[in-house]
Scaffold this active site. Structure first.
Site, short mmCIF file in Angstrom:
data_model
loop_
_atom_site.label_atom_id
_atom_site.label_comp_id
_atom_site.label_asym_id
_atom_site.label_seq_id
_atom_site.Cartn_x
_atom_site.Cartn_y
_atom_site.Cartn_z
N SER A 66 0.84 -1.18 0.00
CA SER A 66 0.00 0.00 0.00
C SER A 66 0.88 1.24 0.00
CB SER A 66 -0.87 -0.04 1.26
OG SER A 66 -1.61 1.15 1.35
N SER A 111 4.66 3.92 2.90
CA SER A 111 4.16 2.72 2.25
C SER A 111 4.24 1.56 3.25
CB SER A 111 5.02 2.43 1.02
OG SER A 111 4.57 1.29 0.34
N LYS A 112 3.60 0.48 2.96
CA LYS A 112 3.73 -0.72 3.79
C LYS A 112 3.26 -1.92 3.00
CE LYS A 112 4.76 -1.74 8.12
NZ LYS A 112 5.55 -0.90 9.04
N GLY A 113 3.84 -3.06 3.31
CA GLY A 113 3.44 -4.27 2.61
C GLY A 113 3.22 -5.40 3.58
N ASP A 154 9.91 -5.99 8.78
CA ASP A 154 8.87 -5.68 9.74
C ASP A 154 8.59 -6.99 10.48
OD1 ASP A 154 7.00 -3.17 10.17
OD2 ASP A 154 5.71 -4.90 10.41
#
Ligand code: GLU
Length: 481
Positions: A66, A111-113, A154
């Site tokens: 995202s 952003s992050k996934g 993460d």
């Protein structure tokens, strides 16, 4: 449904919780509504489902990346591997990345996934296949790219997964001289940087040190003095919780009285040995059976025990409507992202608990990621050019001091250890720590300035949002948006 479950069901989702917190801050600003909306919304979320042939059959995985805001590029943020991953979560985490990067002045959008997977169910070879396949899907859409989108570790991922992703990118972009900068948190031998593994925990330590440098702020929490002797409960002894607890107990004299883990909690009034517990967990998979202290089956209850500082360092939502009223800590530092829900935040604020918010508290990771990205783009280790020159200049001063001592026959001597300490030029690790410390101090000061500037700014979270949103807004304005 029991009372606990019904209390939790009234909670907004993680994404809504972040938006509600954003709204509290933005209500104190004077942004045009259009710009406010532009900053709040998540720009895009990509969902991918891909199959990997494992153990003789095809297994389908679901992953996300995202992008919350690309007011600055590349956008940045970790990739998590966990069963709880979903669109709402990655969007909340991506939004937090935008604000975090703005607050600590790393020049990235947010952003992050995430990949819906329980990594413990697969062996290393299988995980490599899955990770490379996920990376392939993201790379071909420029969602892993040194100039556009740079992931990092993460929950559930580490240096190992980052090395696979970086290698996958390099294979698919054989002429990109900056390919190593496509992901951070890599092992040293694949273009990583010293001090990245412990960076988030180190950042938590530096954040607390800076907080305790301001007696006026400490007094707001009802605490006093320094970190020395403070009683601390840590929820989650993963990478972040472990390093924070280790550094605080070994270097600042804090006493870790409680540790909450998946299979229960440990309590010891005199303090727990963090290395010992960590070692036990890696060998036995949990805290049960650890010879020191008392084992408590429902570990989460330890968060409600009396202590000075509570460090939630695992997942979101652990301090919620069901337990916020029972929390006795005076200071909470959010080492995890989103550990305190919107409703719990309000309850705790009314109780006078000071919360050092996630977007600041755990920004050490992305800060050192920034250093790694710069290192990759400059293709040279920090300190390589200056170190020996610095040592040579210091040697000049020491020689001169010694000459003066001799010629004046004063009988004076240099303090023991002075020469060794002074002569040594800074290596990469020292430079990384110094850069991280500086970042954490400056960001705290920008937050506290807001906190003390107006009556309506009642807490550090709103202060942090104010600083971050102002910067993002300025960036959009500068672009003519
Ligand atoms: N996953 C970490 C975070 O949530 C690090 C992100 C990064 O280094 O880009 O902040």
């Amino acid at each position: 449904m029991n009372i606990q479950e019904s209390a939790i069901s009234q909670e907004p989702t993680f994404r809504q919780s972040v938006d509600l917190m954003f709204n509290r801050a933005v209500a104190l600003m004077d942004l045009p509504p259009g710009l406010e909306e532009k900053i709040r919304v998540c720009n895009a979320t990509y969902t991918v489902r891909f199959g990997v042939r494992l153990r003789g059959q095809i297994t389908t995985f679901t992953g996300y990346r995202s992008v919350h805001s690309d007011h600055m590029e590349p956008v940045k943020g970790g990739i998590r591997f966990a069963m709880a991953v979903n669109q709402d979560e990655v969007e909340a985490l991506a939004a937090l990345m935008t604000y975090k990067c703005a607050l600590v002045e790393t020049p990235f959008g947010g952003s992050k996934g995430g990949l819906r997977i329980d990594p413990r169910e697969y062996d290393e070879h299988e995980l490599e296949l899955i990770t490379r396949r996920f990376a392939y899907e993201l790379i071909k859409r420029d969602m892993i790219n040194p100039a556009q989108n740079v992931p990092a570790p993460d929950m559930g991922t580490s240096e190992r997964e980052m090395a696979w992703m970086a290698d996958q990118y390099a294979r698919m972009n054989t002429t990109d001289i900056n390919s190593r900068a496509c992901v951070t948190g890599k092992p040293l031998n694949s273009g990583g940087i010293s001090g990245r593994v412990e960076a988030t925990g180190r950042g938590v330590q530096y954040a607390l040190r800076e907080f305790f440098r301001h007696p006026e702020d400490v007094a707001k929490s009802g605490l006093e003095g320094s970190l020395e002797g403070k009683r601390v409960v840590v929820q989650g002894l993963g990478n972040v919780g472990f390093h924070a607890a280790k550094f605080l107990s070994e270097e600042d004299g804090a006493i870790i009285t409680g540790i909450v883990e998946r299979d229960g909690g440990l309590w010891r009034d005199e303090g727990l040995d963090i290395d010992g517990v960590h070692d036990w967990i890696s060998r036995h998979g949990g805290v049960a059976g650890y010879p020191e202290g008392t084992h408590v089956a429902d570990g989460n209850l330890l968060m409600e025990e009396p202590c000075d500082i509570l460090i939630p360092a695992a997942v979101e939502g652990v301090i919620n409507l069901a337990n916020a009223e029972n929390i006795k800590a005076r200071l909470i530092i959010e080492a995890a992202n989103g550990p305190v829900t919107y409703g719990a935040d309000e309850i705790l604020r009314n109780k006078g608990v000071v919360i050092i918010p996630d977007m600041y508290a755990n920004a050490g990771g992305v800060t050192v990621s920034y250093f790694e990205w710069v290192k990759n783009l400059s293709h040279i280790r920090f300190g390589r050019m200056q170190r020996r020159q610095e040592e040579a200049r210091h040697q000049l001063v020491v020689d001169e001091l010694e000459r003066l001592v001799t010629v004046t026959n004063s009988g004076l001597t240099l303090s023991p250890g002075f020469k060794d300490k002074y002569l040594r030029g800074a290596d990469e690790l020292e430079l990384v720590r110094s850069g991280l410390d500086d970042t954490m101090r400056i960001a705290y000061q920008s937050m506290r300035e807001k906190w003390h500037s107006r009556e309506e700014v009642q807490d550090l979270r709103v202060a942090a949002y104010l600083v971050a949103i102002e910067r993002v807004a300025a960036s959009y304005r500068a672009k003519g948006l």
